[in-house]
Design an enzyme around this catalytic site. Structure first.
Site, PDB file in Angstrom:
ATOM      1  N   GLU A 151     -65.215  10.951 -25.902  1.00 43.12           N
ATOM      2  CA  GLU A 151     -64.439  12.054 -25.329  1.00 43.12           C
ATOM      3  C   GLU A 151     -65.362  13.091 -24.685  1.00 43.12           C
ATOM      4  O   GLU A 151     -65.041  13.667 -23.640  1.00 43.12           O
ATOM      5  CB  GLU A 151     -63.595  12.747 -26.414  1.00 43.12           C
ATOM      6  CG  GLU A 151     -62.543  11.866 -27.076  1.00 43.12           C
ATOM      7  CD  GLU A 151     -63.063  11.144 -28.305  1.00 43.12           C
ATOM      8  OE1 GLU A 151     -64.236  10.707 -28.286  1.00 43.12           O
ATOM      9  OE2 GLU A 151     -62.300  10.993 -29.271  1.00 43.12           O
ATOM     10  N   ALA A 187     -71.041 -25.616 -32.657  1.00 44.43           N
ATOM     11  CA  ALA A 187     -70.776 -26.479 -31.498  1.00 44.43           C
ATOM     12  C   ALA A 187     -70.789 -27.914 -31.982  1.00 44.43           C
ATOM     13  O   ALA A 187     -71.716 -28.326 -32.685  1.00 44.43           O
ATOM     14  CB  ALA A 187     -71.870 -26.264 -30.448  1.00 44.43           C
ATOM     15  N   ARG A 191     -74.023 -12.722 -29.785  1.00 46.08           N
ATOM     16  CA  ARG A 191     -75.196 -12.179 -30.485  1.00 46.08           C
ATOM     17  C   ARG A 191     -75.462 -10.743 -30.035  1.00 46.08           C
ATOM     18  O   ARG A 191     -75.978  -9.933 -30.793  1.00 46.08           O
ATOM     19  CB  ARG A 191     -76.433 -13.030 -30.177  1.00 46.08           C
ATOM     20  CG  ARG A 191     -76.415 -14.370 -30.845  1.00 46.08           C
ATOM     21  CD  ARG A 191     -77.670 -15.123 -30.474  1.00 46.08           C
ATOM     22  NE  ARG A 191     -77.681 -16.459 -31.026  1.00 46.08           N
ATOM     23  CZ  ARG A 191     -78.536 -17.400 -30.655  1.00 46.08           C
ATOM     24  NH1 ARG A 191     -79.447 -17.135 -29.738  1.00 46.08           N
ATOM     25  NH2 ARG A 191     -78.483 -18.592 -31.203  1.00 46.08           N
ATOM     26  N   ASP A 225     -84.213 -26.290 -37.210  1.00 44.77           N
ATOM     27  CA  ASP A 225     -84.128 -25.901 -35.787  1.00 44.77           C
ATOM     28  C   ASP A 225     -85.076 -24.767 -35.418  1.00 44.77           C
ATOM     29  O   ASP A 225     -85.334 -24.554 -34.235  1.00 44.77           O
ATOM     30  CB  ASP A 225     -82.699 -25.436 -35.449  1.00 44.77           C
ATOM     31  CG  ASP A 225     -81.673 -26.540 -35.635  1.00 44.77           C
ATOM     32  OD1 ASP A 225     -82.080 -27.662 -35.995  1.00 44.77           O
ATOM     33  OD2 ASP A 225     -80.480 -26.272 -35.422  1.00 44.77           O
ATOM     34  N   PRO A 242     -73.795 -26.405 -41.541  1.00 43.07           N
ATOM     35  CA  PRO A 242     -72.626 -26.818 -42.312  1.00 43.07           C
ATOM     36  C   PRO A 242     -72.623 -26.313 -43.752  1.00 43.07           C
ATOM     37  O   PRO A 242     -71.555 -25.944 -44.259  1.00 43.07           O
ATOM     38  CB  PRO A 242     -72.733 -28.346 -42.290  1.00 43.07           C
ATOM     39  CG  PRO A 242     -73.541 -28.662 -41.083  1.00 43.07           C
ATOM     40  CD  PRO A 242     -74.486 -27.534 -40.887  1.00 43.07           C
TER      41      PRO A 242
HETATM   42  N1  LIG Z   1     -74.262 -27.568 -33.736  1.00 40.81           N
HETATM   43  C1  LIG Z   1     -74.284 -26.426 -34.361  1.00 40.81           C
HETATM   44  O1  LIG Z   1     -73.523 -25.515 -34.040  1.00 40.81           O
HETATM   45  C2  LIG Z   1     -75.266 -26.198 -35.463  1.00 40.81           C
HETATM   46  C3  LIG Z   1     -75.505 -24.894 -35.885  1.00 40.81           C
HETATM   47  C4  LIG Z   1     -76.407 -24.702 -36.926  1.00 40.81           C
HETATM   48  C5  LIG Z   1     -77.016 -25.786 -37.518  1.00 40.81           C
HETATM   49  N2  LIG Z   1     -76.755 -27.038 -37.073  1.00 40.81           N
HETATM   50  C6  LIG Z   1     -77.401 -28.175 -37.704  1.00 40.81           C
HETATM   51  O2  LIG Z   1     -77.115 -28.153 -39.098  1.00 40.81           O
HETATM   52  C7  LIG Z   1     -78.177 -28.774 -39.789  1.00 40.81           C
HETATM   53  C8  LIG Z   1     -78.543 -27.946 -40.992  1.00 40.81           C
HETATM   54  O3  LIG Z   1     -77.421 -27.860 -41.825  1.00 40.81           O
HETATM   55  P1  LIG Z   1     -77.539 -27.587 -43.378  1.00 40.81           P
HETATM   56  O4  LIG Z   1     -76.180 -27.646 -43.936  1.00 40.81           O
HETATM   57  O5  LIG Z   1     -78.604 -28.440 -43.944  1.00 40.81           O
HETATM   58  O6  LIG Z   1     -78.136 -26.140 -43.380  1.00 40.81           O
HETATM   59  P2  LIG Z   1     -77.580 -24.648 -43.472  1.00 40.81           P
HETATM   60  O7  LIG Z   1     -76.133 -24.566 -43.673  1.00 40.81           O
HETATM   61  O8  LIG Z   1     -78.213 -23.919 -42.366  1.00 40.81           O
HETATM   62  O9  LIG Z   1     -78.307 -24.227 -44.786  1.00 40.81           O
HETATM   63  C9  LIG Z   1     -77.842 -24.743 -45.997  1.00 40.81           C
HETATM   64  C10 LIG Z   1     -78.698 -24.150 -47.062  1.00 40.81           C
HETATM   65  O10 LIG Z   1     -78.453 -22.761 -47.111  1.00 40.81           O
HETATM   66  C11 LIG Z   1     -78.832 -22.316 -48.385  1.00 40.81           C
HETATM   67  N3  LIG Z   1     -77.881 -21.337 -48.894  1.00 40.81           N
HETATM   68  C12 LIG Z   1     -78.141 -20.050 -49.233  1.00 40.81           C
HETATM   69  N4  LIG Z   1     -77.077 -19.440 -49.704  1.00 40.81           N
HETATM   70  C13 LIG Z   1     -76.096 -20.339 -49.664  1.00 40.81           C
HETATM   71  C14 LIG Z   1     -74.748 -20.296 -50.045  1.00 40.81           C
HETATM   72  N5  LIG Z   1     -74.189 -19.187 -50.533  1.00 40.81           N
HETATM   73  N6  LIG Z   1     -74.023 -21.408 -49.897  1.00 40.81           N
HETATM   74  C15 LIG Z   1     -74.565 -22.518 -49.373  1.00 40.81           C
HETATM   75  N7  LIG Z   1     -75.834 -22.616 -48.995  1.00 40.81           N
HETATM   76  C16 LIG Z   1     -76.601 -21.531 -49.154  1.00 40.81           C
HETATM   77  C17 LIG Z   1     -78.876 -23.551 -49.282  1.00 40.81           C
HETATM   78  O11 LIG Z   1     -80.217 -23.796 -49.589  1.00 40.81           O
HETATM   79  P3  LIG Z   1     -80.816 -23.145 -50.914  1.00 40.81           P
HETATM   80  O12 LIG Z   1     -80.000 -23.674 -52.039  1.00 40.81           O
HETATM   81  O13 LIG Z   1     -82.215 -23.566 -50.901  1.00 40.81           O
HETATM   82  O14 LIG Z   1     -80.643 -21.702 -50.740  1.00 40.81           O
HETATM   83  C18 LIG Z   1     -78.370 -24.667 -48.415  1.00 40.81           C
HETATM   84  O15 LIG Z   1     -79.029 -25.880 -48.678  1.00 40.81           O
HETATM   85  C19 LIG Z   1     -79.304 -28.947 -38.799  1.00 40.81           C
HETATM   86  O16 LIG Z   1     -79.392 -30.285 -38.414  1.00 40.81           O
HETATM   87  C20 LIG Z   1     -78.888 -28.112 -37.620  1.00 40.81           C
HETATM   88  O17 LIG Z   1     -79.353 -28.642 -36.412  1.00 40.81           O
HETATM   89  C21 LIG Z   1     -75.893 -27.274 -36.064  1.00 40.81           C
END
Ligand SMILES: NC(=O)c1ccc[n+]([C@@H]2O[C@H](COP(=O)([O-])OP(=O)(O)OC[C@H]3O[C@@H](n4cnc5c(N)ncnc54)[C@H](OP(=O)(O)O)[C@@H]3O)[C@@H](O)[C@H]2O)c1
Length: 367
Positions: free
Chosen positions: A67, A169, A199, A215, A299
């Site tokens: 304002e 994605a 972002r 990544d 995931p």
């Molecule tokens: N296409 C897309 O949009 C996209 C985006 C991102 C990633 N990706 C792909 O996803 C893959 C990685 O996925 P990801 O599932 O292994 O990794 P993530 O979801 O990035 O990380 C999972 C890790 O986060 C930690 N974490 C910390 N707090 C958590 C909570 N409250 N709940 C769950 N996990 C928690 C856990 O490890 P700790 O137990 O050690 O803490 C768990 O193993 C890669 O290949 C990447 O390229 C794709």
């Protein structure tokens, strides 16, 4: 300095007058998105005889409110004018004096407000003060659009935690990454450019330790003109992520388990949040003035938040590619079709070869 001189013809002429000017006020407010927390993004237009004589928006906390900039631009032209403002003008002394005083002193005849302030101690007081001063006040013009724009501010005030947006994605066969290492981008240039704007306008961007490790994302707005980089948040319960990862920068936050060893992170000036659950993590991120959080995966992290019903909004890019074996975006417990979670206010948009689907899971926090 922040008074803007955008030409009023940016407004679609077909809309009824109040909505037309409020649309411009919302456009102005959008310029502050991601920069005003803990304050809301607010825009203001002063209109005299169907001409915008003053435009303003709130650029960041501590700076004058929208304002004030708009009234400065209008000068004597504010006398007898109508002020369009996207949020109820403040009526209390914060870091800046009350905007209600500035409006009353300027001599505006009418004030049109999109949405009331969600703070129960403030709501309605600004409008009442204007009415008490004999100003004609209209409330609720483009209220839905305004509350959507102010969703982070509202979430912080009403729920004490950020608005959470889950983004990923995936390919047409529902994969977010190939089965082997060395992932290329799933979506195309236009989709990635859109994600950069998120972002830029949300307060913080989060990834899980798995994504950080595989990544090494920079999570910046590189290539976006005038973009600013959001705070980064890494969820890593064991606090074993590399300190060399590109996501760390000033203001970064590590969310970890209560008993994790974090000295190295603290030594690197990374803020450490200790949380047993995603809910507790969000409450503590709220205390750090993070009003909106973009969960960029992967995931494991997305599934944990969705499973705990903590995702408010979903934004998914679907790329016309078939990958075969790979990683699914989510690992949620099995449900019957009639138990599936349905998004509301769904939008579908084409971005180059990709399709963007968005929708709400949470309610916009209101009074
Ligand atoms: N296409 C897309 O949009 C996209 C985006 C991102 C990633 N990706 C792909 O996803 C893959 C990685 O996925 P990801 O599932 O292994 O990794 P993530 O979801 O990035 O990380 C999972 C890790 O986060 C930690 N974490 C910390 N707090 C958590 C909570 N409250 N709940 C769950 N996990 C928690 C856990 O490890 P700790 O137990 O050690 O803490 C768990 O193993 C890669 O290949 C990447 O390229 C794709």
């Amino acid at each position: 300095m922040y008074t803007v001189n955008a030409p009023p013809e940016r407004v679609a002429a077909a809309l009824p007058t109040d909505e037309r000017w409020m649309t411009l006020a919302l456009d102005l407010a959008a310029r502050g998105l991601g920069r005003t927390t803990p304050n809301p993004p607010v825009g203001c237009v002063i209109v005299q005889e169907d001409e915008a004589v003053g435009l303003g928006f709130h650029p960041r906390a501590g700076e004058p409110h929208a304002e004030v900039f708009a009234l400065r631009g209008a000068g004597a032209g504010a006398h007898g004018a109508t002020a369009y403002v996207t949020l109820e003008p403040c009526h209390h002394h914060g870091r800046t004096p009350p905007c209600t005083d500035a409006l009353i002193t300027s001599g505006v005849r009418r004030v049109v407000v999109a949405a009331l302030d969600p703070n129960p101690r403030v709501a309605g007081c600004g409008v009442q003060a204007l009415r008490d001063a004999g100003i004609d006040v209209t409330v609720g013009v483009l209220e839905i659009q305004a509350t959507r724009q102010q969703v982070g501010f509202r979430s912080l005030i009403v729920r004490g935690r950020p608005w959470v947006v889950a983004k990923y994605a995936m390919t047409l066969d529902g994969k977010v990454a190939a089965h082997d290492e060395g992932n290329g981008a799933v979506s195309g240039e236009a989709a990635r450019a859109r994600a950069m704007t998120w972002r830029d306008t949300l307060d913080a961007v989060a990834v899980g330790s798995g994504t950080l490790h595989s990544d090494d994302p920079a999570l910046t707005t590189r290539g976006l003109s005038g973009g600013r980089d959001a705070r980064t948040v890494v969820f890593d319960r064991r606090a074993q992520s590399s300190l060399q990862a590109r996501a760390w920068r000033p203001g970064s936050v590590l969310v970890t388990a209560p008993d994790a060893a974090t000295l190295a992170f603290e030594a690197a000036s990374i803020t450490v949040v200790r949380a047993e659950t995603p809910q507790s993590a969000l409450t503590q991120l709220g205390r750090l003035d993070i009003s909106s959080l973009l969960l960029e995966g992967g995931p494991g992290l997305l599934s944990a938040f969705l499973d705990a019903s903590l995702v408010d909004e979903v934004r998914v890019f679907i790329a016309p590619k078939l990958l075969g074996r790979g990683l699914s975006p989510l690992t949620l417990p099995a449900r019957r079709m009639h138990e599936a979670q349905e998004l509301r206010d769904v939008t579908v948009e084409t971005l180059g070869p990709d399709v963007l689907v968005t929708g709400l899971l949470g309610d916009i926090p209101c009074l």
